[in-house]
Structures are given as C-alpha cells and as structure tokens.
Design a protein around this motif. Structure first.
Motif, short mmCIF file in Angstrom:
data_model
loop_
_atom_site.label_atom_id
_atom_site.label_comp_id
_atom_site.label_asym_id
_atom_site.label_seq_id
_atom_site.Cartn_x
_atom_site.Cartn_y
_atom_site.Cartn_z
N ASN A 67 -43.51 -37.54 -11.47
CA ASN A 67 -43.89 -36.87 -12.79
C ASN A 67 -42.67 -35.34 -13.27
OD1 ASN A 67 -45.40 -39.29 -13.89
ND2 ASN A 67 -47.37 -37.42 -13.56
N LEU A 68 -42.99 -34.96 -12.19
CA LEU A 68 -41.90 -33.69 -12.22
C LEU A 68 -40.35 -34.23 -12.46
CD1 LEU A 68 -43.64 -31.74 -9.69
CD2 LEU A 68 -43.79 -31.57 -11.87
N GLU A 69 -39.75 -35.08 -11.96
CA GLU A 69 -38.24 -35.55 -12.34
C GLU A 69 -38.50 -35.94 -14.48
OE1 GLU A 69 -36.13 -35.77 -10.63
OE2 GLU A 69 -37.01 -34.74 -9.57
N SER A 116 -40.76 -25.09 -6.67
CA SER A 116 -39.46 -25.68 -6.73
C SER A 116 -40.37 -27.08 -6.88
CB SER A 116 -38.09 -25.94 -6.20
OG SER A 116 -39.21 -26.06 -4.13
N GLY A 117 -41.44 -27.49 -6.72
CA GLY A 117 -41.39 -28.96 -6.74
C GLY A 117 -40.51 -30.13 -5.89
N THR A 118 -39.94 -31.22 -6.84
CA THR A 118 -38.93 -32.53 -6.86
C THR A 118 -37.99 -31.71 -6.32
OG1 THR A 118 -39.12 -33.68 -8.25
CG2 THR A 118 -40.60 -34.06 -6.81
N GLY A 119 -37.53 -29.97 -7.36
CA GLY A 119 -36.38 -30.42 -7.31
C GLY A 119 -35.03 -30.44 -8.45
N PHE A 120 -36.33 -31.10 -9.30
CA PHE A 120 -36.04 -30.97 -10.51
C PHE A 120 -34.88 -29.86 -11.23
CE2 PHE A 120 -36.42 -31.52 -15.21
CZ PHE A 120 -36.17 -33.06 -15.61
N TYR A 121 -35.08 -28.61 -11.76
CA TYR A 121 -34.60 -27.90 -11.94
C TYR A 121 -33.89 -26.72 -11.19
CZ TYR A 121 -36.69 -27.78 -16.69
OH TYR A 121 -37.65 -28.00 -17.96
N THR A 122 -34.11 -26.92 -9.80
CA THR A 122 -33.65 -26.22 -8.29
C THR A 122 -32.07 -26.58 -8.62
OG1 THR A 122 -35.26 -26.67 -7.10
CG2 THR A 122 -33.71 -26.07 -6.42
#
Length: 185
Positions: free
Chosen positions: A13-15, A45-51
């Motif tokens: 969902n983070l993507e 950072s989670g899955t790196g969506f914004y990273t």
C-alpha cells in the motif's frame, strides 16, 4: 507520543501513487531540496516510495526504518545506489553529531515523536540543516491514515520542534495533513 508502526503485511500500500494526493513528488522534492554531495535521512522510509524521489540527487541517503522487513521489501524492489538502509528508532540514530545535511519524514512523525526523537534529530542534523515533516494532522477527519487521536497538529509539532532546537520557517495545516519545514538552530 509515538504510536503504532505501519503493518508490514500492507507494505504494498505504501507504493500506491494515490499517496501523492497528500504530498506530490514535485512538492516533496521542492521541500527537501536535495543537492549533490549531501547526506540526508528519510525517517520512516518504509518501501522507499518517497526516498526514491530524492536518491538520485544526493551523495548518501539513509533509509531509516524501525522495521527490518521494510528494508527487505525495499531491497527486493531495488535500492538506488545512494541509499543505505538503517534499522533504527529515530530516538536512537547511529549517526555522528552534525552528520546529516537534512532529513525528511513523510507520514511517520506521529510514529516517532516523543521519547527524545526530536533531540536526537537536533544532534545529528548539522546547524542550518533542513528538516521536512509532512504528517497526518490531528485536525483531520481521519479519512486516511492513523486514528485522529494518534496524530499531532501543526501547532504542537512546531512547538516541539522549537523546543528541540529547530526554527520553523514554514508551517501549513491542510485538510488531512500538516507540513513543517524547520532549520536546525
């Protein structure tokens, strides 16, 4: 404060690009202002969506998350060359004093605020360094994100940042979120 962490079972969902409704890619980049040679951290950072949006523009980008499984997900997705996963709580970061040029937190401030996290950020972000926080607002109606009672609002966040040694240079309350840009004093 510091409440729940995001359920790893829902990591996909983070993507979801629907997240840009609350913070667009362009706005995120313009707030963080990544630059060549910088060392930044993405907090939660989670899955790196914004990273991934700022990784190409910096020397080192630490993807900080308390859940090692989030880093596993991110590795499977594909880590940009400048990204280094760091499993740590924001209240206990493995960085030297003044090591970071800046940091960003997108929809994770409510998870780590309290327990010394802001003092720790003031320790690791160099004087003049930028901290960008966009999070779910306590003034929101709860249509998305965590329960409203687990959220802060702009005024509380700005006060806490000020007490920790940051100078707020921009603050904005939105429908469901708030935004703060602060500089380390």
């Amino acid at each position: 404060m510091g409440h729940h962490t995001f359920d790893i079972e829902k990591a996909e969902n983070l993507e979801d690009e629907g997240r840009y409704r609350y913070l667009s890619a362009e706005e995120f980049r313009s707030l963080v202002r990544p630059a060549s040679g910088e060392t930044l951290a993405d907090l939660g950072s989670g899955t790196g969506f914004y990273t991934d949006l700022i990784a190409p523009d910096v020397e080192t980008l630490y993807a900080v998350d308390v859940q090692a499984k989030m880093h596993e997900y991110y590795r499977e997705k594909g880590l940009p060359g400048s990204v280094e996963p760091v499993t740590a709580d924001v209240s206990d970061l493995p960085f030297s004093d003044d090591e970071l040029d800046g940091a960003a937190s997108t929809m994770t401030y409510h998870e780590f605020v309290g327990d010394g996290a802001l003092a720790e950020l003031a320790r690791v972000i160099r004087p003049g360094g930028r901290l960008v926080v966009v999070d779910w607002s306590g003034r929101g109606d709860g249509e998305s994100g965590p329960p409203v009672d687990e959220r802060e609002d702009l005024a509380a966040a700005a006060d806490a940042l000020g007490e920790a040694g940051f100078r707020v240079v921009r603050g904005e309350e939105r429908d469901e979120t708030f935004l703060v840009v602060a500089l380390r004093s």
